[in-house]
Design a protein around this motif. Structure first.
Motif, short mmCIF file in Angstrom:
data_model
loop_
_atom_site.label_atom_id
_atom_site.label_comp_id
_atom_site.label_asym_id
_atom_site.label_seq_id
_atom_site.Cartn_x
_atom_site.Cartn_y
_atom_site.Cartn_z
N TYR A 20 31.99 42.81 44.88
CA TYR A 20 32.99 43.38 45.79
C TYR A 20 34.25 43.82 45.05
CZ TYR A 20 30.54 42.50 50.13
OH TYR A 20 29.64 42.56 51.16
N ARG A 21 34.65 43.08 44.03
CA ARG A 21 35.86 43.42 43.27
C ARG A 21 35.61 44.55 42.29
NH1 ARG A 21 37.09 38.74 39.75
NH2 ARG A 21 35.46 39.75 38.55
N ASP A 22 34.60 44.42 41.44
CA ASP A 22 34.40 45.35 40.32
C ASP A 22 33.65 46.62 40.72
OD1 ASP A 22 35.59 43.29 38.93
OD2 ASP A 22 33.72 42.57 38.05
N VAL A 23 32.70 46.53 41.63
CA VAL A 23 31.90 47.70 42.01
C VAL A 23 32.52 48.42 43.21
CG1 VAL A 23 29.64 48.47 42.81
CG2 VAL A 23 29.79 46.66 41.09
N LEU A 24 32.87 47.67 44.25
CA LEU A 24 33.38 48.30 45.48
C LEU A 24 34.90 48.44 45.51
CD1 LEU A 24 31.06 46.65 48.15
CD2 LEU A 24 30.77 48.83 46.95
N GLY A 25 35.62 47.77 44.59
CA GLY A 25 37.06 47.95 44.48
C GLY A 25 37.91 47.16 45.47
N PHE A 26 37.35 46.10 46.07
CA PHE A 26 38.14 45.29 46.98
C PHE A 26 39.06 44.36 46.20
CE2 PHE A 26 34.83 46.67 49.76
CZ PHE A 26 35.37 46.67 51.03
N GLU A 27 40.15 43.94 46.83
CA GLU A 27 41.07 43.00 46.21
C GLU A 27 40.68 41.58 46.61
OE1 GLU A 27 45.80 41.87 46.41
OE2 GLU A 27 45.13 43.81 47.13
N ILE A 28 40.42 40.74 45.62
CA ILE A 28 40.07 39.34 45.85
C ILE A 28 40.95 38.50 44.95
CG2 ILE A 28 38.26 37.59 45.74
CD1 ILE A 28 36.23 39.84 46.19
N LYS A 29 41.77 37.62 45.54
CA LYS A 29 42.73 36.84 44.77
C LYS A 29 42.20 35.48 44.33
CE LYS A 29 46.60 39.15 46.93
NZ LYS A 29 47.83 39.04 47.68
N GLU A 30 41.17 34.98 44.99
CA GLU A 30 40.64 33.66 44.67
C GLU A 30 39.80 33.70 43.39
OE1 GLU A 30 41.59 33.87 48.89
OE2 GLU A 30 40.29 35.10 47.67
N ALA A 31 39.65 32.52 42.77
CA ALA A 31 38.83 32.39 41.56
C ALA A 31 37.35 32.49 41.92
CB ALA A 31 39.11 31.06 40.88
N ILE A 39 38.47 38.99 51.35
CA ILE A 39 38.27 40.30 50.75
C ILE A 39 39.21 41.26 51.46
CG2 ILE A 39 36.61 42.13 50.32
CD1 ILE A 39 34.43 39.96 50.43
N LEU A 40 40.10 41.89 50.70
CA LEU A 40 41.10 42.78 51.27
C LEU A 40 40.88 44.21 50.79
CD1 LEU A 40 44.15 40.50 50.48
CD2 LEU A 40 42.90 40.64 52.63
N ARG A 41 41.12 45.15 51.69
CA ARG A 41 41.08 46.56 51.28
C ARG A 41 42.33 46.87 50.50
NH1 ARG A 41 40.49 49.97 56.53
NH2 ARG A 41 42.05 48.49 57.15
N LYS A 42 42.19 47.68 49.48
CA LYS A 42 43.37 48.11 48.70
C LYS A 42 44.07 49.24 49.38
CE LYS A 42 42.11 46.65 44.13
NZ LYS A 42 41.94 47.03 42.75
#
Length: 42
Positions: A20-31, A39-42
């Motif tokens: 979700y972070r690296d491929v789809l570009g969502f912002e994820i703050k947790e480890a 999962i947040l939209r940028k």
């Protein structure tokens, strides 16, 4: 009507976060070892 959120059950949280972070570009703050993530939209 508005959907504010929903849950997904996954077997490998780190793999899901990286996708979700690296491929789809969502912002994820947790480890990657977190039990819950938001999962947040940028």
């Amino acid at each position: 009507m508005r959907l504010d959120g929903f849950g997904l059950l996954v077997e490998d949280m780190g793999k899901m976060i990286r996708f979700y972070r690296d491929v789809l570009g969502f912002e994820i703050k947790e480890a990657e070892d977190a039990s819950n993530v938001y999962i947040l939209r940028k």
